[in-house]
Design a protein around this motif. Structure first.
Motif, short mmCIF file in Angstrom:
data_model
loop_
_atom_site.label_atom_id
_atom_site.label_comp_id
_atom_site.label_asym_id
_atom_site.label_seq_id
_atom_site.Cartn_x
_atom_site.Cartn_y
_atom_site.Cartn_z
N THR A 6 0.86 -1.18 0.00
CA THR A 6 0.00 0.00 0.00
C THR A 6 0.90 1.23 0.00
O THR A 6 2.05 1.18 0.43
CB THR A 6 -0.92 0.04 1.23
OG1 THR A 6 -0.14 0.31 2.40
CG2 THR A 6 -1.67 -1.27 1.39
N TRP A 29 -0.34 -0.99 -4.84
CA TRP A 29 -1.53 -0.13 -4.81
C TRP A 29 -1.15 1.27 -4.37
O TRP A 29 -0.57 1.46 -3.28
CB TRP A 29 -2.57 -0.68 -3.85
CG TRP A 29 -3.25 -1.92 -4.30
CD1 TRP A 29 -3.72 -2.20 -5.54
CD2 TRP A 29 -3.56 -3.07 -3.49
NE1 TRP A 29 -4.31 -3.45 -5.56
CE2 TRP A 29 -4.23 -4.01 -4.32
CE3 TRP A 29 -3.35 -3.40 -2.14
CZ2 TRP A 29 -4.68 -5.24 -3.85
CZ3 TRP A 29 -3.80 -4.62 -1.67
CH2 TRP A 29 -4.46 -5.54 -2.53
N ASN A 30 -1.48 2.28 -5.17
CA ASN A 30 -1.35 3.66 -4.71
C ASN A 30 -2.68 4.10 -4.13
O ASN A 30 -3.66 3.33 -4.09
CB ASN A 30 -0.87 4.57 -5.85
CG ASN A 30 -1.82 4.59 -7.03
OD1 ASN A 30 -3.03 4.49 -6.87
ND2 ASN A 30 -1.27 4.72 -8.23
N GLU A 32 -4.96 6.05 -5.19
CA GLU A 32 -6.09 6.07 -6.11
C GLU A 32 -6.64 4.67 -6.34
O GLU A 32 -7.82 4.50 -6.66
CB GLU A 32 -5.67 6.68 -7.46
CG GLU A 32 -5.43 8.18 -7.43
CD GLU A 32 -4.09 8.56 -6.81
OE1 GLU A 32 -3.99 9.67 -6.23
OE2 GLU A 32 -3.15 7.73 -6.89
N GLN A 33 -5.80 3.66 -6.17
CA GLN A 33 -6.22 2.29 -6.43
C GLN A 33 -6.79 1.59 -5.20
O GLN A 33 -7.56 0.64 -5.33
CB GLN A 33 -5.03 1.48 -6.97
CG GLN A 33 -4.54 1.98 -8.33
CD GLN A 33 -3.18 1.40 -8.68
OE1 GLN A 33 -2.27 1.36 -7.85
NE2 GLN A 33 -3.04 0.95 -9.92
N LEU A 34 -6.42 2.05 -4.02
CA LEU A 34 -6.93 1.45 -2.78
C LEU A 34 -7.13 2.54 -1.75
O LEU A 34 -6.17 3.18 -1.31
CB LEU A 34 -5.95 0.40 -2.25
CG LEU A 34 -6.34 -0.22 -0.90
CD1 LEU A 34 -7.65 -1.00 -1.02
CD2 LEU A 34 -5.23 -1.13 -0.36
N ASP A 35 -8.37 2.74 -1.35
CA ASP A 35 -8.70 3.69 -0.30
C ASP A 35 -8.69 2.96 1.03
O ASP A 35 -9.64 2.26 1.37
CB ASP A 35 -10.08 4.31 -0.57
CG ASP A 35 -10.52 5.29 0.53
OD1 ASP A 35 -9.70 5.58 1.43
OD2 ASP A 35 -11.67 5.75 0.46
N GLU A 41 -13.82 -1.80 1.06
CA GLU A 41 -12.94 -1.88 -0.11
C GLU A 41 -11.66 -2.60 0.23
O GLU A 41 -11.18 -3.43 -0.56
CB GLU A 41 -12.63 -0.47 -0.61
CG GLU A 41 -11.75 -0.44 -1.85
CD GLU A 41 -11.50 0.97 -2.36
OE1 GLU A 41 -10.40 1.20 -2.93
OE2 GLU A 41 -12.37 1.84 -2.19
N MET A 45 -10.51 -6.05 -1.63
CA MET A 45 -9.27 -6.08 -2.41
C MET A 45 -8.31 -7.15 -1.90
O MET A 45 -7.72 -7.90 -2.67
CB MET A 45 -8.60 -4.70 -2.39
CG MET A 45 -9.41 -3.61 -3.07
SD MET A 45 -9.28 -3.63 -4.86
CE MET A 45 -7.74 -2.75 -5.10
#
Length: 291
Positions: A6, A29-30, A32-35, A41, A45
């Protein structure tokens, strides 16, 4: 191994990808890709990816802004860590939580060990300490790795700021009464690569060996970058405009857990800095021409 990172868009994430991708299957994951603040979420993921290891380097790191955006800082650094930890426990993954020297108040006057009691003096430190507690309570296979004064090839940090100001002609005024342990992201990433191959769970202090003041750090930055002709002036923190967040005046690390577990210590901070500036990022000869 299958490893998820992350905060992969940050400076530590960049070096984690550099050292892990050649040897492992990496999911990066940045933000934008993982909240990480969205528990559902995160669970979805991680359940879909099922990594064997998660290196959780995503964080809210603006120390001064955290004083005004405390709710956001806790949402990211504490609740985000809780969401990751719960999901890792569910899928049986190892979890590395990257924490900070700012969990200490800086009043000890000697290098902090893993046995010292934290006492953060700003919102950022409090939020990261709460994240540590959530991780330790929620994930059985966890490594909590505190680090300090990070710099690297990707992103803005103390090293790049000093060079930027030096290239503008200086002079530079740097505090000489704040002490700590600089850490080269590449060296930290290499250490984490070794750590995740073990089951030596627990709390670690990980920084390059040794300690220095911000002023001494800046001196070595200018020397290694071929910019020692730029004027550098020491000042006291009390002589500077007050910052929103209180910083620990002394937060250098001792590395007892690394030694006790027979892990490879990070090299000394001077060697790491010279390697970074001469071989990994800047060309000192080019910098000399720009001044």
């Amino acid at each position: 191994m299958k490893i998820a990172i992350t905060g992969a868009g940050g400076q530590l994430g960049y070096d984690l990808k550099r050292v892990l991708i050649p040897m492992h299957e990496v999911i990066a994951w940045n933000k934008e890709q993982l909240d990480i603040t969205n528990e559902q979420e995160v669970a979805q993921m991680l359940l879909a990816a099922r990594p064997e290891v998660v290196i959780h380097s995503a964080a809210y790191t603006n120390v001064d802004k955290a004083e005004m955006e405390s709710e956001r800082a806790y949402e990211v650094n504490a609740m985000g860590a809780l969401h990751i930890a719960k999901a890792c426990e569910e899928i049986g993954a190892k979890l590395v939580y990257v924490s900070t020297d700012y969990v200490f108040d800086g009043t000890k006057g000697a290098p902090y060990t893993e046995a010292d009691t934290p006492n953060p003096s700003n919102v950022y430190g409090h939020s990261k300490l709460l994240g540590e507690k959530f991780v330790s309570l929620s994930c059985s296979k966890h490594f909590i790795v505190r680090t300090s004064w990070l710099y690297g090839k990707h992103g803005t940090n103390f090293v790049t700021k000093v060079i930027e100001k030096a290239l503008a002609g200086g002079p530079l005024t740097i505090v000489d009464d704040q002490w700590g342990s600089p850490t080269y992201c590449l060296d930290l990433a290499i250490f984490l690569r070794e750590l995740i191959d073990t089951e030596l769970y627990g709390l670690y202090h990980a920084s390059n060996e040794g300690e220095c003041s911000r002023y001494e750090f800046a001196q070595q930055i200018l020397l290694a970058a071929g910019l020692s002709q730029v004027s550098l002036l020491p000042v006291l923190t009390s002589d500077c405009p007050p910052a929103p967040a209180v910083r620990p005046m002394y937060s250098a690390f001792a590395h007892q857990a690394i030694a006790n577990n027979g892990l490879t210590p990070l090299r000394d901070w001077q060697s790491a800095l010279h390697f970074f500036l001469q071989l990994d990022y800047y060309d000192p000869a080019l910098l000399k021409k720009k001044v």
